[in-house]
Design an enzyme around this catalytic site. Structure first.
Site, PDB file in Angstrom:
ATOM      1  N   GLY A  43       0.842  -1.190   0.000  1.00 56.79           N
ATOM      2  CA  GLY A  43       0.000   0.000   0.000  1.00 56.79           C
ATOM      3  C   GLY A  43       0.875   1.237   0.000  1.00 56.79           C
ATOM      4  N   SER A 110       6.571  -4.451  -2.213  1.00 58.03           N
ATOM      5  CA  SER A 110       6.038  -3.169  -2.643  1.00 58.03           C
ATOM      6  C   SER A 110       6.234  -2.129  -1.536  1.00 58.03           C
ATOM      7  CB  SER A 110       4.565  -3.365  -3.018  1.00 58.03           C
ATOM      8  OG  SER A 110       4.106  -2.302  -3.785  1.00 58.03           O
ATOM      9  N   TRP A 111       5.192  -1.442  -1.083  1.00 64.05           N
ATOM     10  CA  TRP A 111       5.372  -0.546   0.067  1.00 64.05           C
ATOM     11  C   TRP A 111       5.962  -1.323   1.254  1.00 64.05           C
ATOM     12  CZ3 TRP A 111       6.167   3.639   2.687  1.00 64.05           C
ATOM     13  CH2 TRP A 111       5.929   3.621   4.069  1.00 64.05           C
ATOM     14  N   ASP A 267       7.022  -5.596 -14.063  1.00 59.59           N
ATOM     15  CA  ASP A 267       6.320  -4.872 -13.006  1.00 59.59           C
ATOM     16  C   ASP A 267       6.037  -3.449 -13.491  1.00 59.59           C
ATOM     17  OD1 ASP A 267       5.594  -3.415 -10.712  1.00 59.59           O
ATOM     18  OD2 ASP A 267       6.852  -4.635  -9.406  1.00 59.59           O
ATOM     19  N   HIS A 295       3.861  -7.120 -10.824  1.00 57.73           N
ATOM     20  CA  HIS A 295       4.050  -6.594  -9.473  1.00 57.73           C
ATOM     21  C   HIS A 295       3.556  -7.521  -8.356  1.00 57.73           C
ATOM     22  CE1 HIS A 295       4.628  -3.569  -6.421  1.00 57.73           C
ATOM     23  NE2 HIS A 295       3.355  -3.622  -6.071  1.00 57.73           N
TER      24      HIS A 295
END
Ligand code: STX
Length: 318
Positions: A43, A110-111, A267, A295
């Protein structure tokens, strides 16, 4: 190709009060005396999911998951006050202390990779090693690419749906236009913007294209927390001092920290160039580029390499 471990239940769950405002959900599964790992979701605002437990052999790992401030089962949902990167880093430390863990493996995609790196540069002595997927460092170029122009060229169909709630005149700065709606007091417009924002990410997350969007991206509560928290972090540049600050810290502090990086060649949400730049300042890390993956953490080649990584650290640190 290796596949996810079978589903496991959480053995223990709880809520930890981390500020006057926020309580965060944590859970533990796997082997109570095993190698501790904390898995950090994306996120920001994406929340953890039971699937995240399945990257770890439950006989070897003591698996800790949390829902970061404002999302998942943490309360209040979608809250932006007292919600920033360094608050999350201190929450991770609070959970570590609460569970009487000395050092742990830190896993994030990711985040979750951004947060894992921010945690590791601040608490290097608590970090045995990092397993990171879909590297994201919240630079201006990455935000521009995904939320303004770049990814739009590969997914023009999904992009039209993303920008639909924003009038033409405001499309020159989509981040600002979304931020205004996501933090405004018109609830209908806020949810409409949140769903468009979240669906854009959901429709670009795998190489399969928009039709493979996971269900939860269009659910009101998920979309609201996800879009509001992401946008809040991005307008604040991740709460980092400058664009290159985190890479500089990694170069200074993580040379002795083992790392395994897994990144999909295609990605589109967080392009491979960021993982490449990370590898340059952290040469000891092992970068695995996955052909035929985007991703998502759940594409087959990515799952295979992530599980090989957790096995390797399992052998190395047990
Ligand atoms: N945000 C990327 C990210 O962290 C720019 C992310 N993307 N999707 C997710 O996280 C979830 C699958 C966790 C919702």
């Amino acid at each position: 190709m290796l596949q996810l471990y079978p589903p496991v239940d959480a053995r223990q769950t709880g809520f930890l009060r981390v500020s006057d405002l926020h309580e965060i959900y944590w859970e533990e599964s796997g082997n109570p005396s095993g190698l501790p790992v904390i898995a950090l979701h994306g996120g920001p605002g994406g929340g953890s999911s039971p699937e995240m437990r399945r990257f770890f052999d439950p006989a070897i790992y003591r698996i800790i998951l949390i829902d970061q401030r404002g999302c998942g089962k943490s309360t209040p949902n979608s809250e932006l006050r007292e919600n920033d990167t360094w608050a999350l880093v201190s929450d991770i430390e609070a959970v570590r202390k609460q569970l009487k863990i000395d050092k742990w493996v830190v896993f994030g995609g990711s985040w979750g990779s951004t947060l894992a790196l921010a945690y590791a540069v601040k608490h290097t002595d608590r970090t045995l090693g990092l397993i990171l997927r879909g590297i994201f460092l919240i630079s201006k170029a990455e935000i521009q690419w995904f939320y303004q122009e770049g990814a739009s060229r590969l997914f023009p169909d999904a992009y039209d749906r993303y920008v639909a709630p924003i009038p033409e005149a405001e499309r020159g700065d989509l981040l600002a236009a979304f931020h205004a709606r996501l933090t405004g007091d018109n609830y209908k417009r806020r949810i409409e913007a949140a769903k468009a924002w979240a669906c854009w990410e959901g429709e670009t997350i795998t190489i399969q294209g928009p039709n493979s969007r996971p269900k939860r991206f269009e659910e009101d509560d998920f979309a609201d927390a996800f879009a509001r928290i992401e946008c809040h972090y991005f307008v604040n540049k991740g709460f980092f001092k400058s664009d290159g600050w985190l890479l500089g810290q990694i170069e200074k502090k993580l040379q002795a920290t083992p790392g395994i990086i897994v990144h999909g060649r295609y990605d589109v949400v967080t392009p491979l160039s960021t993982a490449w730049a990370l590898k340059k300042v952290w040469p000891g890390a092992n970068l695995n580029i996955i052909p035929g993956a985007g991703h998502s953490s759940l594409e087959p080649g990515t799952v295979d390499k992530l599980i090989r990584a957790t096995r390797e650290f399992g052998r190395r640190f047990s």
